[in-house]
Design a protein around this motif. Structure first.
Motif, short mmCIF file in Angstrom:
data_model
loop_
_atom_site.label_atom_id
_atom_site.label_comp_id
_atom_site.label_asym_id
_atom_site.label_seq_id
_atom_site.Cartn_x
_atom_site.Cartn_y
_atom_site.Cartn_z
N LYS A 105 70.80 41.16 0.02
CA LYS A 105 69.57 41.76 -0.50
C LYS A 105 68.57 42.04 0.62
CE LYS A 105 69.75 39.87 -5.19
NZ LYS A 105 69.11 38.96 -6.17
N ASP A 106 68.49 41.13 1.60
CA ASP A 106 67.58 41.32 2.73
C ASP A 106 67.99 42.54 3.56
OD1 ASP A 106 66.22 39.10 1.91
OD2 ASP A 106 67.17 37.73 3.35
N LEU A 110 66.08 46.31 4.18
CA LEU A 110 65.85 46.90 5.51
C LEU A 110 66.44 48.31 5.58
CD1 LEU A 110 66.65 43.83 7.81
CD2 LEU A 110 64.41 44.87 7.38
N ALA A 111 67.64 48.49 5.01
CA ALA A 111 68.28 49.81 5.03
C ALA A 111 67.48 50.81 4.20
CB ALA A 111 69.70 49.70 4.50
N GLN A 112 66.97 50.37 3.05
CA GLN A 112 66.20 51.27 2.18
C GLN A 112 64.84 51.61 2.79
OE1 GLN A 112 66.30 48.90 -1.41
NE2 GLN A 112 67.97 50.13 -2.29
N GLU A 113 64.34 50.74 3.69
CA GLU A 113 63.05 51.01 4.34
C GLU A 113 63.20 51.93 5.55
OE1 GLU A 113 61.70 47.09 5.25
OE2 GLU A 113 60.83 46.75 3.25
N GLY A 114 64.43 52.36 5.82
CA GLY A 114 64.63 53.33 6.89
C GLY A 114 65.23 52.79 8.16
N GLU A 164 74.03 60.26 -4.37
CA GLU A 164 73.97 61.42 -3.50
C GLU A 164 74.48 61.05 -2.11
OE1 GLU A 164 70.05 62.98 -3.36
OE2 GLU A 164 69.81 63.09 -5.53
N GLY A 165 75.00 62.03 -1.40
CA GLY A 165 75.44 61.80 -0.04
C GLY A 165 74.27 61.42 0.85
N GLY A 166 74.50 60.45 1.76
CA GLY A 166 73.46 60.00 2.66
C GLY A 166 72.60 58.88 2.11
N LYS A 167 72.87 58.42 0.88
CA LYS A 167 72.06 57.40 0.23
C LYS A 167 72.74 56.03 0.30
CE LYS A 167 68.74 60.10 -1.31
NZ LYS A 167 67.34 59.96 -0.87
N VAL A 168 71.89 54.98 0.45
CA VAL A 168 72.37 53.60 0.35
C VAL A 168 72.34 53.21 -1.12
CG1 VAL A 168 71.97 51.21 1.03
CG2 VAL A 168 71.46 53.06 2.63
N LEU A 169 73.43 52.62 -1.61
CA LEU A 169 73.48 52.22 -3.02
C LEU A 169 72.42 51.17 -3.28
CD1 LEU A 169 77.33 52.10 -3.69
CD2 LEU A 169 75.72 54.01 -3.92
N ASP A 170 71.86 51.18 -4.49
CA ASP A 170 70.63 50.43 -4.77
C ASP A 170 70.83 48.95 -5.06
OD1 ASP A 170 71.85 50.58 -7.20
OD2 ASP A 170 70.25 51.70 -8.20
N THR A 175 82.48 41.26 -3.93
CA THR A 175 83.92 41.47 -3.90
C THR A 175 84.58 40.15 -3.51
OG1 THR A 175 84.11 42.07 -1.56
CG2 THR A 175 83.51 43.83 -3.10
N ASP A 176 85.91 40.15 -3.43
CA ASP A 176 86.59 38.92 -3.04
C ASP A 176 86.38 38.58 -1.56
OD1 ASP A 176 88.04 40.99 -2.02
OD2 ASP A 176 89.99 40.31 -2.73
N LYS A 177 85.81 39.53 -0.78
CA LYS A 177 85.54 39.25 0.63
C LYS A 177 84.13 38.71 0.87
CE LYS A 177 88.58 43.01 2.17
NZ LYS A 177 88.64 44.29 2.91
N GLY A 178 83.21 38.99 -0.06
CA GLY A 178 81.83 38.58 0.12
C GLY A 178 80.91 39.56 -0.59
N TRP A 179 79.76 39.84 0.02
CA TRP A 179 78.79 40.77 -0.55
C TRP A 179 78.71 42.02 0.31
CZ3 TRP A 179 76.18 40.31 -5.14
CH2 TRP A 179 76.32 39.09 -5.80
N GLU A 180 78.68 43.18 -0.34
CA GLU A 180 78.75 44.46 0.34
C GLU A 180 77.48 45.29 0.12
OE1 GLU A 180 81.16 45.54 2.28
OE2 GLU A 180 82.97 44.42 1.76
N ILE A 181 76.96 45.83 1.22
CA ILE A 181 75.92 46.87 1.15
C ILE A 181 76.62 48.16 1.55
CG2 ILE A 181 73.69 47.67 1.97
CD1 ILE A 181 74.65 44.13 2.69
N VAL A 182 76.50 49.18 0.73
CA VAL A 182 77.29 50.40 0.93
C VAL A 182 76.38 51.62 1.02
CG1 VAL A 182 79.11 51.88 -0.02
CG2 VAL A 182 79.24 49.39 -0.30
N ARG A 183 76.66 52.47 2.00
CA ARG A 183 75.99 53.76 2.11
C ARG A 183 77.01 54.87 1.90
NH1 ARG A 183 73.60 55.59 7.76
NH2 ARG A 183 75.82 55.93 8.11
N VAL A 184 76.66 55.85 1.09
CA VAL A 184 77.52 57.01 0.87
C VAL A 184 77.20 58.03 1.96
CG1 VAL A 184 78.21 58.82 -0.73
CG2 VAL A 184 77.54 56.58 -1.60
N ASP A 185 78.09 58.18 2.92
CA ASP A 185 77.85 59.10 4.05
C ASP A 185 78.08 60.55 3.65
OD1 ASP A 185 77.31 56.92 5.71
OD2 ASP A 185 79.43 56.67 6.20
N GLU A 186 79.17 60.81 2.94
CA GLU A 186 79.51 62.18 2.54
C GLU A 186 80.11 62.16 1.15
OE1 GLU A 186 82.18 64.07 5.26
OE2 GLU A 186 81.26 63.15 7.01
#
Length: 245
Positions: A105-106, A110-114, A164-170, A175-186
């Protein structure tokens, strides 16, 4: 083809071919000396091979004489089956893998703030295979439940294709590996493949279809000619054990 020919011209390849040919030749001559061809089991085997070879050759000659596919045929087949040649939607993503939800979440904030997503990935991601490349996953994401490089998550895939492309998911995803922050590049929508792109594929499919038709019709013709009758009443019904008699 060019590379294959170059490899075959290499001295080592010629030597290997010669050794293989000589081994087959001397074994064949030794078999003749020992009259292996007179053994009943060998005769049966050779007879079976002869039947297969002649049957295949007979069918090949029929196919060659009755199939003539023109470029116009291929284009007509493509036009009638365009829905078969559609490229599915796809997306490219980057991710940051961390161990706990609060850390995710932290970083998401940071990613959403630019803040630069790639720098965040290099500094925090636990995925050693992507962190040095800013978290980029090179394999395309296809519609479905599995996300390459990340794995399964209840709604991650759907969220990727809804964003949308270029956006970080909100939100971060567990997942079974841990916690994921994902950005859609294209993001790329589904696309009709052009005739030139799939010409060879269409040709193969049309050839396969026509070959099946010619083979089916020719076998039917030969069965009629040789008066083949199949007594289906003598065959066991589905699920029934065949009679020992």
């Amino acid at each position: 083809k060019k590379r294959a020919l170059e490899q075959l011209r290499a001295p080592q390849a010629k030597q290997e071919f010669l050794q293989s040919w000589l081994a087959q030749e001397i074994l064949y001559r030794q078999a003749l000396d020992q009259q292996l061809g007179d053994k009943p089991e060998v005769k049966r085997f050779l007879h079976s091979l002869t039947r297969q070879a002649l049957s295949r050759q007979m069918l090949d000659e029929q196919l060659a004489s009755k199939i003539n596919i023109t470029d116009s045929d291929v284009q007509t087949y493509y036009a009638a089956n365009k829905d078969k040649y559609v490229e599915s939607p796809k997306a490219k993503v980057s991710h940051i893998l961390v161990a706990d939800e609060q850390k995710a979440k932290d970083l998401l904030k940071l990613a959403q703030e630019g803040n630069d997503f790639a720098e965040l990935a290099r500094g925090s991601s636990l995925d050693a295979s992507t962190k040095d490349n800013g978290g980029k996953i090179t394999t395309d994401v296809q519609p479905g439940s599995y996300v390459p490089g990340i794995g399964d998550s209840n709604d991650l895939n759907a969220s990727i294709f809804a964003a949308e492309g270029g956006k970080v998911l909100d939100k971060p995803f567990k997942t079974d590996k841990g916690w994921e922050i994902v950005r859609v590049d294209e993001k790329h929508p589904s696309r009709q493949k052009t005739f030139d792109e799939v010409r060879q594929q269409v040709m193969r499919e049309l050839l396969s279809r026509k070959s099946e038709e010619v083979q089916r019709d020719y076998i039917k013709e030969m069965m009629d000619k040789h008066q083949v009758v199949i007594h289906t009443s003598s065959l066991p019904a589905a699920g029934q054990e065949p009679s020992k008699e």
